[in-house]
Design a protein around this motif. Structure first.
Motif, PDB file in Angstrom:
ATOM      1  N   GLN A   1       7.298  12.092   3.760  1.00 35.40           N
ATOM      2  CA  GLN A   1       7.189  10.913   2.906  1.00 35.40           C
ATOM      3  C   GLN A   1       6.333   9.837   3.568  1.00 35.40           C
ATOM      4  O   GLN A   1       5.466   9.238   2.916  1.00 35.40           O
ATOM      5  N   ILE A   2       6.574   9.604   4.842  1.00 31.36           N
ATOM      6  CA  ILE A   2       5.828   8.579   5.573  1.00 31.36           C
ATOM      7  C   ILE A   2       4.348   8.941   5.646  1.00 31.36           C
ATOM      8  O   ILE A   2       3.474   8.117   5.367  1.00 31.36           O
ATOM      9  N   LEU A   3       4.060  10.184   6.004  1.00 33.28           N
ATOM     10  CA  LEU A   3       2.663  10.610   6.131  1.00 33.28           C
ATOM     11  C   LEU A   3       1.941  10.609   4.792  1.00 33.28           C
ATOM     12  O   LEU A   3       0.785  10.203   4.702  1.00 33.28           O
ATOM     13  N   GLU A   4       2.615  11.055   3.721  1.00 32.48           N
ATOM     14  CA  GLU A   4       1.997  11.038   2.394  1.00 32.48           C
ATOM     15  C   GLU A   4       1.660   9.609   1.973  1.00 32.48           C
ATOM     16  O   GLU A   4       0.586   9.348   1.451  1.00 32.48           O
ATOM     17  N   HIS A   5       2.584   8.701   2.222  1.00 35.14           N
ATOM     18  CA  HIS A   5       2.327   7.303   1.872  1.00 35.14           C
ATOM     19  C   HIS A   5       1.155   6.751   2.680  1.00 35.14           C
ATOM     20  O   HIS A   5       0.288   6.053   2.135  1.00 35.14           O
ATOM     21  N   LEU A   6       1.104   7.063   3.953  1.00 32.81           N
ATOM     22  CA  LEU A   6       0.017   6.595   4.810  1.00 32.81           C
ATOM     23  C   LEU A   6      -1.331   7.131   4.328  1.00 32.81           C
ATOM     24  O   LEU A   6      -2.309   6.387   4.236  1.00 32.81           O
ATOM     25  N   PHE A   7      -1.391   8.414   3.976  1.00 30.72           N
ATOM     26  CA  PHE A   7      -2.657   9.004   3.537  1.00 30.72           C
ATOM     27  C   PHE A   7      -3.069   8.516   2.154  1.00 30.72           C
ATOM     28  O   PHE A   7      -4.252   8.370   1.877  1.00 30.72           O
ATOM     29  N   GLN A   8      -2.114   8.239   1.282  1.00 32.51           N
ATOM     30  CA  GLN A   8      -2.441   7.733  -0.049  1.00 32.51           C
ATOM     31  C   GLN A   8      -2.939   6.297   0.003  1.00 32.51           C
ATOM     32  O   GLN A   8      -3.921   5.946  -0.655  1.00 32.51           O
ATOM     33  N   GLU A   9      -2.261   5.455   0.772  1.00 27.82           N
ATOM     34  CA  GLU A   9      -2.598   4.040   0.827  1.00 27.82           C
ATOM     35  C   GLU A   9      -3.718   3.742   1.826  1.00 27.82           C
ATOM     36  O   GLU A   9      -4.442   2.781   1.667  1.00 27.82           O
ATOM     37  N   GLY A  10      -3.827   4.523   2.877  1.00 26.59           N
ATOM     38  CA  GLY A  10      -4.842   4.299   3.889  1.00 26.59           C
ATOM     39  C   GLY A  10      -4.379   3.410   5.034  1.00 26.59           C
ATOM     40  O   GLY A  10      -4.997   3.365   6.084  1.00 26.59           O
ATOM     41  N   CYS A  11      -3.310   2.665   4.811  1.00 31.00           N
ATOM     42  CA  CYS A  11      -2.739   1.839   5.871  1.00 31.00           C
ATOM     43  C   CYS A  11      -1.259   1.634   5.564  1.00 31.00           C
ATOM     44  O   CYS A  11      -0.798   1.878   4.457  1.00 31.00           O
ATOM     45  N   ILE A  12      -0.528   1.194   6.570  1.00 33.82           N
ATOM     46  CA  ILE A  12       0.894   0.933   6.387  1.00 33.82           C
ATOM     47  C   ILE A  12       1.260  -0.248   7.275  1.00 33.82           C
ATOM     48  O   ILE A  12       0.739  -0.391   8.376  1.00 33.82           O
ATOM     49  N   CYS A  13       2.113  -1.102   6.767  1.00 36.55           N
ATOM     50  CA  CYS A  13       2.541  -2.279   7.496  1.00 36.55           C
ATOM     51  C   CYS A  13       4.011  -2.110   7.859  1.00 36.55           C
ATOM     52  O   CYS A  13       4.845  -1.876   6.990  1.00 36.55           O
TER      53      CYS A  13
ATOM     54  N   THR B   1      -4.721   3.394  14.345  1.00 34.91           N
ATOM     55  CA  THR B   1      -4.875   2.256  15.244  1.00 34.91           C
ATOM     56  C   THR B   1      -3.828   1.210  14.885  1.00 34.91           C
ATOM     57  O   THR B   1      -3.426   1.109  13.725  1.00 34.91           O
ATOM     58  N   GLU B   2      -3.424   0.460  15.870  1.00 34.43           N
ATOM     59  CA  GLU B   2      -2.385  -0.539  15.681  1.00 34.43           C
ATOM     60  C   GLU B   2      -2.988  -1.928  15.751  1.00 34.43           C
ATOM     61  O   GLU B   2      -3.716  -2.250  16.675  1.00 34.43           O
ATOM     62  N   LYS B   3      -2.681  -2.720  14.723  1.00 35.43           N
ATOM     63  CA  LYS B   3      -3.111  -4.119  14.710  1.00 35.43           C
ATOM     64  C   LYS B   3      -1.890  -4.982  14.524  1.00 35.43           C
ATOM     65  O   LYS B   3      -1.044  -4.691  13.694  1.00 35.43           O
ATOM     66  N   PHE B   4      -1.814  -6.043  15.289  1.00 38.28           N
ATOM     67  CA  PHE B   4      -0.680  -6.962  15.195  1.00 38.28           C
ATOM     68  C   PHE B   4      -1.039  -8.114  14.287  1.00 38.28           C
ATOM     69  O   PHE B   4      -2.147  -8.615  14.304  1.00 38.28           O
ATOM     70  N   ASN B   5      -0.068  -8.519  13.484  1.00 39.71           N
ATOM     71  CA  ASN B   5      -0.250  -9.624  12.564  1.00 39.71           C
ATOM     72  C   ASN B   5       1.016 -10.465  12.591  1.00 39.71           C
ATOM     73  O   ASN B   5       2.089  -9.972  12.309  1.00 39.71           O
ATOM     74  N   TRP B   6       0.879 -11.719  12.983  1.00 43.44           N
ATOM     75  CA  TRP B   6       2.049 -12.586  12.988  1.00 43.44           C
ATOM     76  C   TRP B   6       1.690 -13.988  12.628  1.00 43.44           C
ATOM     77  O   TRP B   6       0.620 -14.392  12.472  1.00 43.44           O
TER      78      TRP B   6
END
Length: 86
Positions: free
Chosen positions: A32-44, A81-86
């Motif tokens: 589920q996690i991987l499918e969502h990541l590949f469909q959306e292109g990114c995940i937060c 890749t990991e990007k931080f957002n705060w």
């Protein structure tokens, strides 16, 4: 003379910090996690291991800790890749 070798001592998961403890993730949740990541292109992902559920609608049934661990694994293998957002 040879030095004595000590057997390796295994640490129980209770002694390890929460970020090091092993998390077992079912294939269904990982998929589920991987499918969502590949469909959306990114995940937060909020870095909150104690959050009950993930904050995105498609992954409401998956604990946030599982999403964090899958993405940590992908990041360590340089698939994301990991990007931080705060």
């Amino acid at each position: 003379a040879q030095g004595s070798l000590r057997p390796l001592q295994r640490a129980s998961t209770q002694q390890l910090p929460p970020s090091v403890a092993m998390v077992l993730i079912s294939k269904k949740e990982r998929r589920q996690i991987l499918e969502h990541l590949f469909q959306e292109g990114c995940i937060c992902v909020k870095k909150d291991a104690r959050a009950c559920r993930h904050n995105e609608a498609a992954l409401e049934a998956v604990p946030n800790l599982h999403v964090m661990m899958v993405l940590r694994s992908l990041c360590s293998r340089a698939f994301v890749t990991e990007k931080f957002n705060w």
